[in-house]
Motif scaffolding. Structure first.
Motif, mmCIF file in Angstrom:
data_model
loop_
_atom_site.group_PDB
_atom_site.id
_atom_site.type_symbol
_atom_site.label_atom_id
_atom_site.label_comp_id
_atom_site.label_asym_id
_atom_site.label_seq_id
_atom_site.Cartn_x
_atom_site.Cartn_y
_atom_site.Cartn_z
ATOM 1 N N GLU A 130 72.448 72.808 46.697
ATOM 2 C CA GLU A 130 72.348 71.998 47.909
ATOM 3 C C GLU A 130 73.248 72.569 49.011
ATOM 4 O OE1 GLU A 130 73.547 67.496 49.242
ATOM 5 O OE2 GLU A 130 72.807 67.790 47.199
ATOM 6 N N LEU A 131 74.436 72.958 48.654
ATOM 7 C CA LEU A 131 75.378 73.519 49.619
ATOM 8 C C LEU A 131 74.828 74.807 50.230
ATOM 9 C CD1 LEU A 131 78.270 73.399 50.868
ATOM 10 C CD2 LEU A 131 79.009 74.775 48.925
ATOM 11 N N THR A 132 74.335 75.703 49.393
ATOM 12 C CA THR A 132 73.854 76.990 49.914
ATOM 13 C C THR A 132 72.542 76.846 50.678
ATOM 14 O OG1 THR A 132 72.867 77.525 47.766
ATOM 15 C CG2 THR A 132 75.083 78.399 48.231
ATOM 16 N N ARG A 133 71.790 75.768 50.445
ATOM 17 C CA ARG A 133 70.578 75.519 51.248
ATOM 18 C C ARG A 133 70.935 75.176 52.692
ATOM 19 N NH1 ARG A 133 68.127 73.246 46.469
ATOM 20 N NH2 ARG A 133 68.936 71.182 46.982
ATOM 21 N N GLN A 134 72.187 74.834 52.936
ATOM 22 C CA GLN A 134 72.639 74.541 54.295
ATOM 23 C C GLN A 134 72.905 75.825 55.093
ATOM 24 O OE1 GLN A 134 72.727 71.216 55.166
ATOM 25 N NE2 GLN A 134 71.961 70.985 53.073
ATOM 26 N N MET A 135 72.795 76.976 54.424
ATOM 27 C CA MET A 135 73.089 78.270 55.045
ATOM 28 C C MET A 135 71.846 79.159 55.020
ATOM 29 S SD MET A 135 76.619 79.272 53.103
ATOM 30 C CE MET A 135 77.296 77.989 52.081
ATOM 31 N N SER A 136 71.812 80.096 55.946
ATOM 32 C CA SER A 136 70.752 81.107 55.897
ATOM 33 C C SER A 136 71.074 82.073 54.754
ATOM 34 C CB SER A 136 70.702 81.881 57.225
ATOM 35 O OG SER A 136 71.858 82.695 57.359
ATOM 36 N N GLU A 139 73.953 84.192 55.686
ATOM 37 C CA GLU A 139 75.247 83.500 55.593
ATOM 38 C C GLU A 139 75.703 83.371 54.146
ATOM 39 O OE1 GLU A 139 75.097 80.595 59.526
ATOM 40 O OE2 GLU A 139 74.010 79.995 57.717
#
Length: 165
Positions: A130-136, A139
């Protein structure tokens, strides 16, 4: 890395150092509080952070003497003994006398501890996704390349702490 200026005995950070300082502060606050709250909510397991650390080490190593576990966690034995007692009371860990040295104790995960550890690991994996889905993707690559550098610097700082006058 040099600092930009000195004001009396107060040293000012350069802009990059300020960014790192502020980001590290946010990461620490989030990892100590919010991350644990979300892990507990999502795993359905009521568990203390210290017990998660114990279960993580036991999962990797199996049964350990309390002194070895204390070394792996970087804790003194009295602190770890209290944490192990809490883990035993919660049913996550068992403590037995070491047959080779009756003064020493061995700790290992119970079936309940293994189930709790698996639930927490699943929740952690989902949270990281979930956290890494907030980044491209770019990123994510930047963060995954930069964080080991920060960890190395922290480890070097920790290792040199005892050698400074």
């Amino acid at each position: 890395m040099a600092t930009t200026a000195s004001v009396g005995d107060m040293v000012e950070l350069n802009p990059n150092q300020r960014v790192i300082d502020e980001a590290l502060g946010s990461i620490i606050r989030w990892s100590l509080y919010e991350f644990h709250v979300r892990l507990v909510e999502r795993s359905g397991v009521s568990i203390d952070r210290s017990i998660i650390s114990i279960l993580t080490r036991l999962s990797a190593a199996g049964t350990l003497r309390i002194s070895d576990l204390a070394d792996r966690l970087g804790l003194d034995r009295s602190t770890l003994s209290r944490q192990v007692a809490a883990a035993v009371a919660a049913g996550y860990v068992s403590r037995t006398t070491d047959e080779s040295d009756s003064r020493a104790y061995l700790v290992s995960m119970t079936d309940e501890g293994k189930a709790a550890y698996r639930a927490v690991r699943r929740a952690r994996t989902r949270l990281m996704m979930e956290l890494t889905r907030q980044m491209s993707s770019s990123e994510v690559d930047q963060v995954s390349n930069a964080l080991p550098i920060l960890v190395r610097a922290i480890n070097n700082l920790s290792a040199s702490a005892g050698s400074e006058p």
